[in-house]
Design an enzyme around this catalytic site. Structure first.
Site, PDB file in Angstrom:
ATOM      1  N   SER A   1     -14.518  22.537   2.747  1.00 39.22           N
ATOM      2  CA  SER A   1     -14.520  22.822   4.176  1.00 39.22           C
ATOM      3  C   SER A   1     -15.075  24.230   4.355  1.00 39.22           C
ATOM      4  O   SER A   1     -14.449  25.188   3.913  1.00 39.22           O
ATOM      5  CB  SER A   1     -13.108  22.753   4.726  1.00 39.22           C
ATOM      6  OG  SER A   1     -13.122  23.090   6.087  1.00 39.22           O
TER       7      SER A   1
ATOM      8  N   GLY B   1      -3.565  25.814  13.590  1.00 43.54           N
ATOM      9  CA  GLY B   1      -2.317  26.563  13.785  1.00 43.54           C
ATOM     10  C   GLY B   1      -2.007  26.827  15.242  1.00 43.54           C
ATOM     11  O   GLY B   1      -1.211  27.697  15.573  1.00 43.54           O
ATOM     12  N   ALA B   2      -2.633  26.090  16.147  1.00 42.36           N
ATOM     13  CA  ALA B   2      -2.429  26.342  17.571  1.00 42.36           C
ATOM     14  C   ALA B   2      -1.504  25.300  18.195  1.00 42.36           C
ATOM     15  O   ALA B   2      -1.342  25.253  19.404  1.00 42.36           O
ATOM     16  CB  ALA B   2      -3.778  26.333  18.293  1.00 42.36           C
TER      17      ALA B   2
ATOM     18  N   LEU C   1      -2.175  22.165  18.204  1.00 42.29           N
ATOM     19  CA  LEU C   1      -3.044  21.147  18.803  1.00 42.29           C
ATOM     20  C   LEU C   1      -3.342  20.027  17.808  1.00 42.29           C
ATOM     21  O   LEU C   1      -4.285  19.273  17.957  1.00 42.29           O
ATOM     22  CB  LEU C   1      -4.343  21.801  19.307  1.00 42.29           C
ATOM     23  CG  LEU C   1      -4.124  22.909  20.344  1.00 42.29           C
ATOM     24  CD1 LEU C   1      -5.435  23.590  20.702  1.00 42.29           C
ATOM     25  CD2 LEU C   1      -3.448  22.367  21.607  1.00 42.29           C
TER      26      LEU C   1
ATOM     27  N   SER D   1      -3.904  19.161  11.942  1.00 39.47           N
ATOM     28  CA  SER D   1      -3.578  18.429  10.707  1.00 39.47           C
ATOM     29  C   SER D   1      -3.681  16.918  10.921  1.00 39.47           C
ATOM     30  O   SER D   1      -4.224  16.210  10.077  1.00 39.47           O
ATOM     31  CB  SER D   1      -2.194  18.821  10.180  1.00 39.47           C
ATOM     32  OG  SER D   1      -1.208  18.585  11.148  1.00 39.47           O
TER      33      SER D   1
ATOM     34  N   GLU E   1       1.865  13.038   6.008  1.00 41.04           N
ATOM     35  CA  GLU E   1       2.436  14.288   6.516  1.00 41.04           C
ATOM     36  C   GLU E   1       3.915  14.428   6.152  1.00 41.04           C
ATOM     37  O   GLU E   1       4.370  15.496   5.743  1.00 41.04           O
ATOM     38  CB  GLU E   1       2.243  14.352   8.035  1.00 41.04           C
ATOM     39  CG  GLU E   1       2.773  15.626   8.626  1.00 41.04           C
ATOM     40  CD  GLU E   1       1.863  16.266   9.647  1.00 41.04           C
ATOM     41  OE1 GLU E   1       0.703  15.841   9.797  1.00 41.04           O
ATOM     42  OE2 GLU E   1       2.328  17.205  10.294  1.00 41.04           O
TER      43      GLU E   1
ATOM     44  N   ASP F   1       1.502  12.866  16.865  1.00 40.56           N
ATOM     45  CA  ASP F   1       0.158  13.431  16.683  1.00 40.56           C
ATOM     46  C   ASP F   1      -0.813  12.398  16.113  1.00 40.56           C
ATOM     47  O   ASP F   1      -1.925  12.218  16.607  1.00 40.56           O
ATOM     48  CB  ASP F   1       0.226  14.648  15.743  1.00 40.56           C
ATOM     49  CG  ASP F   1       1.331  15.608  16.149  1.00 40.56           C
ATOM     50  OD1 ASP F   1       1.657  15.647  17.353  1.00 40.56           O
ATOM     51  OD2 ASP F   1       1.870  16.299  15.268  1.00 40.56           O
TER      52      ASP F   1
ATOM     53  N   TYR G   1      11.933  23.445  13.554  1.00 42.89           N
ATOM     54  CA  TYR G   1      11.662  22.028  13.879  1.00 42.89           C
ATOM     55  C   TYR G   1      12.636  21.134  13.115  1.00 42.89           C
ATOM     56  O   TYR G   1      13.240  20.219  13.672  1.00 42.89           O
ATOM     57  CB  TYR G   1      10.214  21.689  13.506  1.00 42.89           C
ATOM     58  CG  TYR G   1       9.776  20.301  13.914  1.00 42.89           C
ATOM     59  CD1 TYR G   1       9.166  20.079  15.142  1.00 42.89           C
ATOM     60  CD2 TYR G   1       9.993  19.207  13.083  1.00 42.89           C
ATOM     61  CE1 TYR G   1       8.771  18.802  15.525  1.00 42.89           C
ATOM     62  CE2 TYR G   1       9.604  17.924  13.453  1.00 42.89           C
ATOM     63  CZ  TYR G   1       8.981  17.734  14.677  1.00 42.89           C
ATOM     64  OH  TYR G   1       8.606  16.465  15.052  1.00 42.89           O
TER      65      TYR G   1
HETATM   66  C1  GLA Z   1       5.102  18.420  16.631  1.00 38.83           C
HETATM   67  C2  GLA Z   1       5.322  17.154  15.806  1.00 38.83           C
HETATM   68  C3  GLA Z   1       5.390  15.911  16.693  1.00 38.83           C
HETATM   69  C4  GLA Z   1       6.374  16.104  17.848  1.00 38.83           C
HETATM   70  C5  GLA Z   1       6.127  17.436  18.541  1.00 38.83           C
HETATM   71  C6  GLA Z   1       7.167  17.731  19.590  1.00 38.83           C
HETATM   72  O1  GLA Z   1       3.842  18.406  17.209  1.00 38.83           O
HETATM   73  O2  GLA Z   1       4.253  17.008  14.885  1.00 38.83           O
HETATM   74  O3  GLA Z   1       5.734  14.795  15.900  1.00 38.83           O
HETATM   75  O4  GLA Z   1       7.694  15.990  17.407  1.00 38.83           O
HETATM   76  O5  GLA Z   1       6.103  18.516  17.631  1.00 38.83           O
HETATM   77  O6  GLA Z   1       7.062  16.853  20.642  1.00 38.83           O
END
Ligand code: GLA
Length: 348
Positions: A51, A95-96, A98, A101, A133, A145, A197
């Site tokens: 990359s 890392g934002a 968004l 990954s 993941e 995501d 988290y």
């Molecule tokens: C991160 C996790 C998702 C979700 C959000 C919160 O982006 O990857 O699975 O839990 O946080 O909504």
């Protein structure tokens, strides 16, 4: 076998935060910013991942680290034992918050599936990316995501129900009514983000167990929960109601109500779920002071990005005011994007 390129988008969640792993509903859109992965059989019998200037090379697949682990994790989850060379390029900010990954995982998955003619469905590929993941990389995320990156379509938000694994498409065209959805990348990722988290997930599991419900999002009474767990549960249950009200408001093009619900979501994530941070709160407060209809953090929290729904003619003023606020506090300048709902993963 020749060379094939898969492409997958980053995402913003419009509303419904921390609901995926609580059996609730979320309403994300894909961004037009995307990650591309070109894949070909390798000449040297090794797994090679590059990359830009970075490269990772070797076997076995189990040993990849850092960003390369998202690619290797997908190969592991798809049970691929062919030596491949993969080249990654991306304009999804890293890392934002968004989901760069998930974009990397899903672009890898569709490219490898096509190259090796695995014939997996989109649902199977999304599930493999989630396993990459959670089991390979070891980040205990909830599936929002990867599902978004795989199933998104241009001009649509996805109402995802994680209790029933069902998906309803909601037209998303705020620009037709003169509104912009701004994304402000705070450019901070607080150290405790991953631990925070994980803690929230565990707290939600404890709350659900104490209440005797399978999914916390469906709890009808929060009686008897101790202080902190009550706050976590209050967020989850109230956010669930906001998602449905927001989807209705968007269908009715009632942007004022949609904005109010976004701001209420932020307050709940800040005060009850406690996953915001001063940088995200500042974006929200400043945006609201400068004409936004609503604003909220998006993604897991503890840094990352906020989204702002604002009349187009006020967008520039919001950006300048946010930049000024960050400069005044001695923080790094934030990054800015405008979110347009883009398509999901596909082979190019
Ligand atoms: C991160 C996790 C998702 C979700 C959000 C919160 O982006 O990857 O699975 O839990 O946080 O909504």
């Amino acid at each position: 076998m020749t060379n094939l390129t898969g492409s997958a988008p980053g995402r913003v969640n419009l509303i419904g935060e921390h609901l995926d792993y609580n059996g609730g509903r979320c309403l994300p859109i894909a961004l037009t910013q995307r990650t591309r992965v070109s894949v070909a059989p390798s000449d040297d019998g090794q797994l090679n991942i590059t990359s830009g200037g970075l490269s990772w090379s070797g076997l076995p697949v189990e040993r990849a680290e850092g960003w390369a682990s998202y690619v290797a994790g997908v190969l592991w989850a798809l049970d691929v034992d062919v030596a491949l060379t993969l080249e990654v390029s991306s304009d999804v900010p890293i890392g934002a918050g968004l989901s760069s990954s998930a974009a990397l995982e899903c672009a890898t998955a569709v490219a490898v599936d096509a190259l090796l003619e695995l014939g997996r469905s989109s649902a199977e590929l999304a599930a493999a990316c989630v396993r990459a993941e959670t089991s390979y990389v070891g980040a205990p995320t909830g599936g929002l995501d990867q599902t978004t990156a795989m199933f998104a379509r241009a001009g649509q938000a996805l109402l995802l129900d994680f209790a029933t694994a069902s998906l309803t498409r909601v037209p998303w065209h705020p620009e037709e009514d003169g509104l912009s959805l701004l994304v402000v990348d705070t450019r901070v990722a607080h150290d405790h983000a991953e631990g925070g988290y994980r803690d929230r997930r565990e707290e939600c599991e404890r709350a659900a167990a104490l209440l005797g419900v399978e999914h916390l999002a469906h709890a009808t009474s929060l009686d008897g929960l101790p202080g902190e767990l009550a706050g976590r549960a209050r967020h989850v249950v109230s956010e669930q109601a906001r998602v449905d009200a927001f989807a209705d408001a968007v269908r009715d093009r009632d942007w004022k109500s949609a904005g109010t619900l976004m701001t209420a979501s932020h307050a709940s994530l800040r005060d009850d779920f406690e996953v915001s941070c001063p940088e995200l709160d500042t974006v929200v407060d400043v945006a609201l002071e400068h004409g936004a209809l609503g604003a909220r953090m998006t993604g897991g929290g503890f840094g990352g990005a906020a989204i702002v729904l604002v009349p187009e003619e006020q967008a520039a003023a919001v950006r300048v005011a946010v930049d000024d606020a960050f400069t005044w506090r001695g923080w790094h300048a934030p990054g800015h994007l405008t979110a347009i709902a883009g398509p999901g993963a596909h082979v190019e």
